[in-house]
Write a protein that holds these residues in place. Structure first.
Motif, PDB file in Angstrom:
ATOM      1  N   PRO A   1      -3.162 -21.178 -44.787  1.00 38.44           N
ATOM      2  CA  PRO A   1      -1.911 -21.462 -45.505  1.00 38.44           C
ATOM      3  C   PRO A   1      -1.038 -20.221 -45.640  1.00 38.44           C
ATOM      4  CG  PRO A   1      -3.790 -21.464 -47.018  1.00 38.44           C
ATOM      5  CD  PRO A   1      -4.351 -21.269 -45.652  1.00 38.44           C
ATOM      6  N   LEU A   2       0.268 -20.412 -45.521  1.00 42.35           N
ATOM      7  CA  LEU A   2       1.241 -19.326 -45.701  1.00 42.35           C
ATOM      8  C   LEU A   2       2.387 -19.859 -46.547  1.00 42.35           C
ATOM      9  CD1 LEU A   2       2.239 -16.428 -44.895  1.00 42.35           C
ATOM     10  CD2 LEU A   2       3.510 -17.540 -43.058  1.00 42.35           C
ATOM     11  N   LYS A   3       2.720 -19.087 -47.588  1.00 41.54           N
ATOM     12  CA  LYS A   3       3.834 -19.496 -48.462  1.00 41.54           C
ATOM     13  C   LYS A   3       5.144 -19.033 -47.835  1.00 41.54           C
ATOM     14  CE  LYS A   3       4.985 -19.548 -53.371  1.00 41.54           C
ATOM     15  NZ  LYS A   3       4.606 -19.026 -54.682  1.00 41.54           N
ATOM     16  N   LYS A   4       6.037 -19.992 -47.609  1.00 48.48           N
ATOM     17  CA  LYS A   4       7.336 -19.675 -46.997  1.00 48.48           C
ATOM     18  C   LYS A   4       8.327 -19.228 -48.069  1.00 48.48           C
ATOM     19  CE  LYS A   4       6.541 -20.906 -42.645  1.00 48.48           C
ATOM     20  NZ  LYS A   4       7.262 -21.948 -41.981  1.00 48.48           N
ATOM     21  N   GLU A   5       9.499 -18.769 -47.602  1.00 49.22           N
ATOM     22  CA  GLU A   5      10.539 -18.293 -48.522  1.00 49.22           C
ATOM     23  C   GLU A   5      10.946 -19.364 -49.530  1.00 49.22           C
ATOM     24  OE1 GLU A   5      14.031 -16.198 -46.963  1.00 49.22           O
ATOM     25  OE2 GLU A   5      12.847 -15.790 -45.196  1.00 49.22           O
ATOM     26  N   ASN A   6      10.973 -20.613 -49.079  1.00 49.60           N
ATOM     27  CA  ASN A   6      11.409 -21.698 -49.972  1.00 49.60           C
ATOM     28  C   ASN A   6      10.291 -22.146 -50.922  1.00 49.60           C
ATOM     29  OD1 ASN A   6       9.672 -23.063 -48.295  1.00 49.60           O
ATOM     30  ND2 ASN A   6      11.254 -24.262 -47.253  1.00 49.60           N
ATOM     31  N   GLY A   7       9.158 -21.446 -50.890  1.00 48.54           N
ATOM     32  CA  GLY A   7       8.061 -21.770 -51.790  1.00 48.54           C
ATOM     33  C   GLY A   7       7.087 -22.783 -51.232  1.00 48.54           C
TER      34      GLY A   7
ATOM     35  N   ILE B   1      21.012 -19.728 -30.633  1.00 45.44           N
ATOM     36  CA  ILE B   1      20.078 -20.707 -31.205  1.00 45.44           C
ATOM     37  C   ILE B   1      18.738 -19.983 -31.344  1.00 45.44           C
ATOM     38  CG2 ILE B   1      18.982 -22.952 -30.902  1.00 45.44           C
ATOM     39  CD1 ILE B   1      21.258 -23.695 -28.973  1.00 45.44           C
ATOM     40  N   THR B   2      18.163 -20.025 -32.540  1.00 48.67           N
ATOM     41  CA  THR B   2      16.890 -19.315 -32.761  1.00 48.67           C
ATOM     42  C   THR B   2      15.845 -20.262 -33.343  1.00 48.67           C
ATOM     43  OG1 THR B   2      17.702 -18.599 -34.917  1.00 48.67           O
ATOM     44  CG2 THR B   2      17.905 -17.023 -33.127  1.00 48.67           C
ATOM     45  N   GLU B   3      14.613 -19.940 -33.052  1.00 44.88           N
ATOM     46  CA  GLU B   3      13.479 -20.690 -33.611  1.00 44.88           C
ATOM     47  C   GLU B   3      12.401 -19.669 -33.978  1.00 44.88           C
ATOM     48  OE1 GLU B   3      11.216 -23.769 -34.964  1.00 44.88           O
ATOM     49  OE2 GLU B   3      13.266 -23.956 -34.226  1.00 44.88           O
ATOM     50  N   TYR B   4      11.754 -19.886 -35.137  1.00 49.69           N
ATOM     51  CA  TYR B   4      10.735 -18.952 -35.614  1.00 49.69           C
ATOM     52  C   TYR B   4       9.382 -19.646 -35.712  1.00 49.69           C
ATOM     53  CZ  TYR B   4      14.716 -16.089 -37.075  1.00 49.69           C
ATOM     54  OH  TYR B   4      15.867 -15.354 -37.096  1.00 49.69           O
ATOM     55  N   GLN B   5       8.339 -18.925 -35.354  1.00 52.23           N
ATOM     56  CA  GLN B   5       6.963 -19.399 -35.565  1.00 52.23           C
ATOM     57  C   GLN B   5       6.208 -18.282 -36.281  1.00 52.23           C
ATOM     58  OE1 GLN B   5       4.683 -22.244 -34.669  1.00 52.23           O
ATOM     59  NE2 GLN B   5       3.576 -20.950 -36.103  1.00 52.23           N
ATOM     60  N   ASP B   6       5.922 -18.490 -37.566  1.00 54.28           N
ATOM     61  CA  ASP B   6       5.149 -17.498 -38.321  1.00 54.28           C
ATOM     62  C   ASP B   6       3.684 -17.568 -37.932  1.00 54.28           C
ATOM     63  OD1 ASP B   6       6.689 -16.115 -40.688  1.00 54.28           O
ATOM     64  OD2 ASP B   6       7.492 -18.152 -40.559  1.00 54.28           O
ATOM     65  N   PHE B   7       2.998 -16.443 -38.067  1.00 55.31           N
ATOM     66  CA  PHE B   7       1.537 -16.436 -37.979  1.00 55.31           C
ATOM     67  C   PHE B   7       1.005 -15.371 -38.923  1.00 55.31           C
ATOM     68  CE2 PHE B   7       3.062 -13.652 -34.612  1.00 55.31           C
ATOM     69  CZ  PHE B   7       2.210 -12.552 -34.627  1.00 55.31           C
ATOM     70  N   VAL B   8      -0.276 -15.468 -39.238  1.00 56.45           N
ATOM     71  CA  VAL B   8      -0.894 -14.566 -40.211  1.00 56.45           C
ATOM     72  C   VAL B   8      -1.843 -13.618 -39.484  1.00 56.45           C
ATOM     73  CG1 VAL B   8      -2.627 -14.514 -42.079  1.00 56.45           C
ATOM     74  CG2 VAL B   8      -0.645 -16.036 -42.237  1.00 56.45           C
TER      75      VAL B   8
ATOM     76  N   ILE C   1       8.591  -5.809 -42.542  1.00 58.46           N
ATOM     77  CA  ILE C   1       8.414  -5.624 -43.983  1.00 58.46           C
ATOM     78  C   ILE C   1       9.756  -5.884 -44.642  1.00 58.46           C
ATOM     79  CG2 ILE C   1       7.889  -3.972 -45.824  1.00 58.46           C
ATOM     80  CD1 ILE C   1       6.057  -2.523 -43.796  1.00 58.46           C
ATOM     81  N   GLU C   2       9.749  -6.749 -45.654  1.00 56.27           N
ATOM     82  CA  GLU C   2      10.967  -7.017 -46.422  1.00 56.27           C
ATOM     83  C   GLU C   2      10.695  -6.681 -47.878  1.00 56.27           C
ATOM     84  OE1 GLU C   2      14.215 -10.570 -47.243  1.00 56.27           O
ATOM     85  OE2 GLU C   2      12.118 -11.112 -46.976  1.00 56.27           O
ATOM     86  N   ILE C   3      11.534  -5.790 -48.438  1.00 56.03           N
ATOM     87  CA  ILE C   3      11.429  -5.438 -49.856  1.00 56.03           C
ATOM     88  C   ILE C   3      12.485  -6.237 -50.590  1.00 56.03           C
ATOM     89  CG2 ILE C   3      11.630  -3.549 -51.521  1.00 56.03           C
ATOM     90  CD1 ILE C   3      10.507  -1.707 -49.325  1.00 56.03           C
ATOM     91  N   TYR C   4      12.076  -6.947 -51.633  1.00 56.20           N
ATOM     92  CA  TYR C   4      12.951  -7.970 -52.210  1.00 56.20           C
ATOM     93  C   TYR C   4      14.208  -7.408 -52.853  1.00 56.20           C
ATOM     94  CZ  TYR C   4       9.290 -11.348 -51.185  1.00 56.20           C
ATOM     95  OH  TYR C   4       8.373 -12.128 -50.534  1.00 56.20           O
TER      96      TYR C   4
ATOM     97  N   ARG D   1       7.098  -8.391 -48.921  1.00 51.79           N
ATOM     98  CA  ARG D   1       6.250  -9.199 -48.040  1.00 51.79           C
ATOM     99  C   ARG D   1       6.192  -8.534 -46.672  1.00 51.79           C
ATOM    100  NH1 ARG D   1       9.018 -14.500 -45.356  1.00 51.79           N
ATOM    101  NH2 ARG D   1      11.107 -13.666 -45.093  1.00 51.79           N
ATOM    102  N   LEU D   2       5.039  -8.693 -46.063  1.00 51.93           N
ATOM    103  CA  LEU D   2       4.835  -8.216 -44.698  1.00 51.93           C
ATOM    104  C   LEU D   2       4.494  -9.449 -43.885  1.00 51.93           C
ATOM    105  CD1 LEU D   2       2.876  -5.095 -43.568  1.00 51.93           C
ATOM    106  CD2 LEU D   2       2.539  -7.242 -42.395  1.00 51.93           C
TER     107      LEU D   2
END
Length: 297
Positions: free
Chosen positions: A24-30, A138-145, A71-74, A122-123
């Motif tokens: 499981p990965l928590k996305k930006e929208n929660g 046009i962009t598409e993202y695929q997150d992975f851990v 890396i994103e610092i909030y 978050r990293l």
């Protein structure tokens, strides 16, 4: 989004999608989504599919896929610091009239840091597909851990400390180790050498301290992740209280030390004593948390 819809659908399919573990990965929208799990030096390969909406053609100036570690610092939101950035060009400029697939591979990728979602930082790792066009890409993202495993430390000293208030309280405490894996048990004992104040209870806390930024811009967040009551009532001189605290129920991460000069995550055992006048006495000790292959669940 209004009435605008992309003129095609992009999908990313990994070659080992059926056998690779999903976590499981928590996305930006929660929201929580299941994404593939990797570790450093693994290869990431698969197929990109570009499927034009029926009756439309996709004119483009090239298609590429990037593997990004960011890396994103909030408090600096929207600014991503890329510590890994690999690119594969998939197609030269042209037009696509029907579904087209493009294989890709990033072999033996160095992914030195673990995925981390914290209070202020978050990293993340992501595959980003971009269809370049003159007016709007046009962009598409695929997150992975990414999770990386450490061998058990060759040296793992116990922690022994004495703490006291002159002529009032003197205690000695001991933890069996200074480094613990994520599913470990903290075993120790507290020994009362001198008790001249009326204590009413004693707790052991696990605290996580996340530091982001540097210098004057350092932000520190401390969370208490666990609180474990060791004693309720007044101890007497010579009394010994055992400690047995299981780590597995708590959402711990490994210790992160100065990741890319952007953030650190440290853990502490905090001993809290409260007397009958509600005065609180603290003793804090840093511990190291690490992930072993055996704890990979």
């Amino acid at each position: 989004m209004g009435a605008f819809k992309p003129s095609c659908n992009i999908s990313v399919t990994l070659n080992d999608v059926k056998t690779r573990k999903q976590v499981p990965l928590k996305k930006e929208n929660g929201q929580i989504s299941m994404v593939p799990l990797f570790q450093s030096q693994e290869s990431i390969a698969g197929v990109i599919s570009v499927d034009p909406v029926q009756g439309k053609k996709v004119e483009h100036n090239g298609i590429k896929i990037e593997l990004l570690g960011q890396i994103e610092i909030y408090f600096d939101r929207g600014n991503f610091y890329d510590f890994t950035s690999l690119v594969r060009e998939l197609d030269v400029p042209g037009e696509i009239y029907e579904r087209k697939t493009f294989p890709f591979e990033f072999s033996s990728v160095e992914m030195p840091y673990e995925t981390y979602n914290g209070v202020n930082v978050r990293l993340r790792y992501v595959l980003k597909v971009t269809i370049s066009r003159g007016y709007s890409n046009i962009t598409e993202y695929q997150d992975f851990v990414v999770r990386n495993y450490s061998p058990p430390p060759s040296i793992n000293n116990s922690i022994k400390m004495e703490v006291g208030i002159e002529d009032c309280l003197h205690i000695e405490f001991e933890y069996n180790k200074s480094k613990y894996h994520l599913k470990d048990v903290i075993i120790g004992k507290i020994y009362f050498l001198l008790v001249r104040i009326k204590l009413k209870n004693m707790d052991l806390e696990i605290r996580r301290r996340e530091s982001t930024g540097s210098g004057a811009n350092t932000h520190v967040e401390t969370e208490t992740l666990a609180k474990f009551e060791l004693m309720d009532g007044a101890p007497v001189r010579g009394e010994s209280i055992p400690i047995r605290l299981f780590l597995s129920p708590y959402e711990l991460t490994p210790t992160h030390k100065n990741i890319n000069n952007k953030f650190s995550v440290k853990y502490y055992l905090n001993l809290v004593l409260v007397d009958e006048e509600d005065r609180r006495y603290f003793k804090q000790q840093e511990i190291t948390i690490y992930r072993t292959a055996e704890t990979a669940s």
